[in-house]
Design an enzyme around this catalytic site. Structure first.
Site, PDB file in Angstrom:
ATOM      1  N   HIS A  21      11.674 -22.887   9.266  1.00  0.00           N
ATOM      2  CA  HIS A  21      10.716 -23.588  10.136  1.00  0.00           C
ATOM      3  C   HIS A  21       9.278 -23.534   9.620  1.00  0.00           C
ATOM      4  CE1 HIS A  21      13.256 -23.702  14.089  1.00  0.00           C
ATOM      5  NE2 HIS A  21      13.914 -24.155  13.039  1.00  0.00           N
TER       6      HIS A  21
ATOM      7  N   ASP B 258       0.878  -1.176   0.000  1.00  0.00           N
ATOM      8  CA  ASP B 258       0.000   0.000   0.000  1.00  0.00           C
ATOM      9  C   ASP B 258       0.918   1.230   0.000  1.00  0.00           C
ATOM     10  OD1 ASP B 258       0.896   0.321   2.599  1.00  0.00           O
ATOM     11  OD2 ASP B 258      -1.080   0.261   3.539  1.00  0.00           O
TER      12      ASP B 258
ATOM     13  N   HIS C 224       9.076 -29.929  11.213  1.00  0.00           N
ATOM     14  CA  HIS C 224       8.420 -28.691  10.790  1.00  0.00           C
ATOM     15  C   HIS C 224       7.357 -28.976   9.728  1.00  0.00           C
ATOM     16  CE1 HIS C 224      11.257 -26.602  13.228  1.00  0.00           C
ATOM     17  NE2 HIS C 224      12.261 -27.200  12.602  1.00  0.00           N
TER      18      HIS C 224
ATOM     19  N   CYS D 129       3.042  -3.137   4.045  1.00  0.00           N
ATOM     20  CA  CYS D 129       2.192  -1.995   4.389  1.00  0.00           C
ATOM     21  C   CYS D 129       2.956  -1.198   5.440  1.00  0.00           C
ATOM     22  CB  CYS D 129       0.797  -2.450   4.851  1.00  0.00           C
ATOM     23  SG  CYS D 129       0.769  -3.500   6.307  1.00  0.00           S
TER      24      CYS D 129
ATOM     25  N   THR E  30       2.948  -1.141   8.810  1.00  0.00           N
ATOM     26  CA  THR E  30       3.504  -1.974   9.884  1.00  0.00           C
ATOM     27  C   THR E  30       3.750  -3.417   9.452  1.00  0.00           C
ATOM     28  OG1 THR E  30       1.274  -2.580  10.546  1.00  0.00           O
ATOM     29  CG2 THR E  30       2.276  -0.678  11.670  1.00  0.00           C
TER      30      THR E  30
HETATM   31  C1  RB5 Z   1      -2.111   2.744   6.411  1.00  0.00           C
HETATM   32  O1  RB5 Z   1      -2.151   3.991   7.013  1.00  0.00           O
HETATM   33  C2  RB5 Z   1      -1.715   1.677   7.439  1.00  0.00           C
HETATM   34  O2  RB5 Z   1      -2.767   1.458   8.316  1.00  0.00           O
HETATM   35  C3  RB5 Z   1      -1.296   0.405   6.743  1.00  0.00           C
HETATM   36  O3  RB5 Z   1      -0.214   0.680   5.921  1.00  0.00           O
HETATM   37  C4  RB5 Z   1      -0.857  -0.745   7.632  1.00  0.00           C
HETATM   38  O4  RB5 Z   1       0.110  -0.338   8.547  1.00  0.00           O
HETATM   39  C5  RB5 Z   1      -1.922  -1.554   8.237  1.00  0.00           C
HETATM   40  O5  RB5 Z   1      -1.690  -2.534   8.926  1.00  0.00           O
END
Ligand code: RB5
Length: 152
Positions: free
Chosen positions: A97, A7, A132, A64, A66
């Site tokens: 694993h 994203d 595993h 994304c 996080t």
């Molecule tokens: C977008 O702002 C953010 O929420 C997305 O990139 C991600 O971190 C979601 O888990």
């Protein structure tokens, strides 16, 4: 072939990883996003996870902000083992694993150099099999039975 997508929160890291994949001569397809405008990570996670689930790609990389949203989405797809990793060790373990077929990174967590190190560790590692594999077989069995068996 690998498939990569992100994203807006993962765009910068995605571009850095594409440079590394090019250098390493790994065949890949980029399914977006391609601009900095805000998009919804499930739309991009779905594309990669579906391709891996259907066997249209050997593996995928999702990014994304996080890595959390992308890993939640990708792990909804049968046969997808998506691993959100944070360093070289967890990236290597994800393959050795867990035989992770989708690597997930956080564009707002990982610097480009760290991201490249993690992708390299995941690509270089080999699944260890043995005990595993037994555990992965149990996950595959859960995918088939968890709803029908009335466990949830
Ligand atoms: C977008 O702002 C953010 O929420 C997305 O990139 C991600 O971190 C979601 O888990």
């Amino acid at each position: 072939m690998l498939i990569i997508a992100s994203d807006h929160g993962g765009l910068e890291l995605k571009e850095a990883l594409k440079g590394y994949l090019h250098k390493r001569q790994v065949a890949f397809r980029d399914l977006g996003t391609n601009g900095s405008e805000s998009v919804d990570y499930p739309d991009f996670g779905e594309k990669v996870a579906q391709a891996v689930s259907l066997g249209q790609a050997e593996g995928g990389i999702l990014i994304c902000g996080t890595g959390i949203g992308m890993s939640i989405v990708a792990n909804k797809f049968p046969g997808v083992r998506a691993a959100l990793v944070h360093d070289e060790f967890t990236a290597r373990m994800a393959k050795e694993h867990n035989n992770a077929n989708v690597l997930v990174l956080g564009g707002r967590v990982d610097a480009s150099a760290q991201g490249v190190e993690m992708v390299a560790a995941w690509l270089d590692a080999e699944f260890s099999g043995g005990r595993h594999q037994r555990r992965l077989d149990k996950i595959a069995e859960l995918e088939k039975t968890i709803i029908c068996a009335g466990k949830i």
